[in-house]
Design an enzyme around this catalytic site. Sequence first.
Site, PDB file in Angstrom:
ATOM      1  CB  SER A  22      -0.909  -0.013   1.161  1.00  0.00           C
ATOM      2  OG  SER A  22      -1.939   0.896   1.117  1.00  0.00           O
ATOM      3  CG  ASP A  36      -6.379  -2.905  -3.369  1.00  0.00           C
ATOM      4  OD1 ASP A  36      -6.843  -2.268  -2.416  1.00  0.00           O
ATOM      5  OD2 ASP A  36      -5.315  -3.269  -3.198  1.00  0.00           O
ATOM      6  CG  HIS A  84      -5.395  -2.820   0.765  1.00  0.00           C
ATOM      7  ND1 HIS A  84      -4.896  -2.304  -0.320  1.00  0.00           N
ATOM      8  CD2 HIS A  84      -4.926  -2.109   1.722  1.00  0.00           C
ATOM      9  CE1 HIS A  84      -4.115  -1.414  -0.402  1.00  0.00           C
ATOM     10  NE2 HIS A  84      -3.882  -1.387   1.125  1.00  0.00           N
TER      11      HIS A  84
END
Length: 523
Positions: free
Chosen positions: A239, A465, A493
């Site tokens: 991320s 996601d 995610h």
Amino acid sequence: MKSARPQPRPFRSLTIGMRAVGAVAMALTLASCSLFGGGGATSSAANGQADPAIVSAAPAELRSYYSQQVDWKPCEEGAFQCAKVKVPLDYSKPDGDRIELAAIKLATKGDKKGSLLVNPGGPGGSGYDFVRDAANTNISDKVRSAYDIVGFDPRGVKRSAPVTCLTDKERDASRAKSYALDTDAGLNEALADNKAIAAKCVEKTGPVLAHIDTASAAKDLDILRGVVNDPKLNYLGYSYGTLLGSTYASLFPDNVGRLVLDGAIDPSLSNEELTSGQAKAFDKALHSYVAKCQQTSGCPLTGSTEHGVQQIRNAISAAETNPLPAKDGRTVSGSTFVSGLIIPLYNNDNWPILTRALGQALSGDGTGMLQLADFGADRDPSGTYTSNSTFAFNAINCLDYPMVSDTASMRAEDQKLRRESPTLGYFFAYGGTNCEDWPYKHVRTPAPAAYKGSAPIVVIGTTGDPATPVEWSGSLRKQLGNASLLTWKGEGHTAYGRSNSCIGNAVDDYLVDGKAPADNTVC
């Protein structure tokens, strides 16, 4: 419509996907690290010598940091080793004040190839906590047999010169407060409150608040690489950790070893473009959740998928007008409801938790939604906030992104987001209020990654996601040039450590054997 102070883009909430499904109330230990006086880095009682070749290759003005001898000591009941690593407060003044970064190491029991540094997301996520709590389950045996797994709290985060702003009671009050942001009075009230919070951040945090941007953190990452005696950086970033990783690759192309960037952020996008992408992706994920929920027994959402989503929308609106009571005496406003709603969307293994919480909410009990919102805010059942992630998130983003904060532009963005995501869009709007009166201006302008190194990089995207839409991974792969794109057809995610053997084996073979996967591999 009313809303609490605008919720930040929730890259940081990745950590829910890294914990057990039942760990919503898990408490973490909070520690801190202080600001030290001037001068270069000095060594403590050391248990390792710096590699002279690595030190000599470092910039002359920073060699004292690369040559520091780091004292790794047993910690966390002896299962890990922990250390503090000194870095400059301000890289433009390397002989000035310095701060310490907290690091943790899970030592390999195999034939060591080097160290794998890890960042779990954010900005504001604790790499220390990730390695302590999830390295043994989310990183494969093959990788752990080849590398020491090293986590760290980036500057401004938790144990590493943390951003500090409010007391726990003040945080509860701030989260509970609501504003009618689509009115001038409500918007002005939110701006005034955010300005007051910013002043407290300055007072309690000190000079580091001006120096927690991603570029500075990437320079820290190279010092960390040096002190673990790796000539090249081996790195796993999830991320926001992909923005940190791509920034590193742009700044230190010759030092790139094996980089895995999972759940990528496109560094060329503006704050407003990122917000739009997330609003649409969360709307898509919400529809996927509702469709799955309606295929299982006990789902409280009836009719078609759109009808089920409308029921959630109605519940949010009802909570805006009449907040739901929770068993601990607090109430759940519409924005708190949304904060709880989005957390389980990060990992489809957590969808059953959302189903139970929604069932309670639709029956008039907000307890489950509040527990999810608390989990996202790192608040444990005793009322203790176990991290500073919310404050670090905001402080780092205010340095990393120029924000559109004039009223007319924010009103226009609000309407755009409502069209793009009818259920959640409003709650992604007005992000500019968070930085309008921030004491330090942005130091980064969004731009494509500029990597010219010879080592291939692996980028991973997930089709469902919600936090980092899959398109961003494709964009980052193109910007990096010398890279391979892996795509997982899945929900939630990020992918490595929670997807399938296709992704897992491809990453493992790359990290351990140096075999980059074929570009555009789909799993």
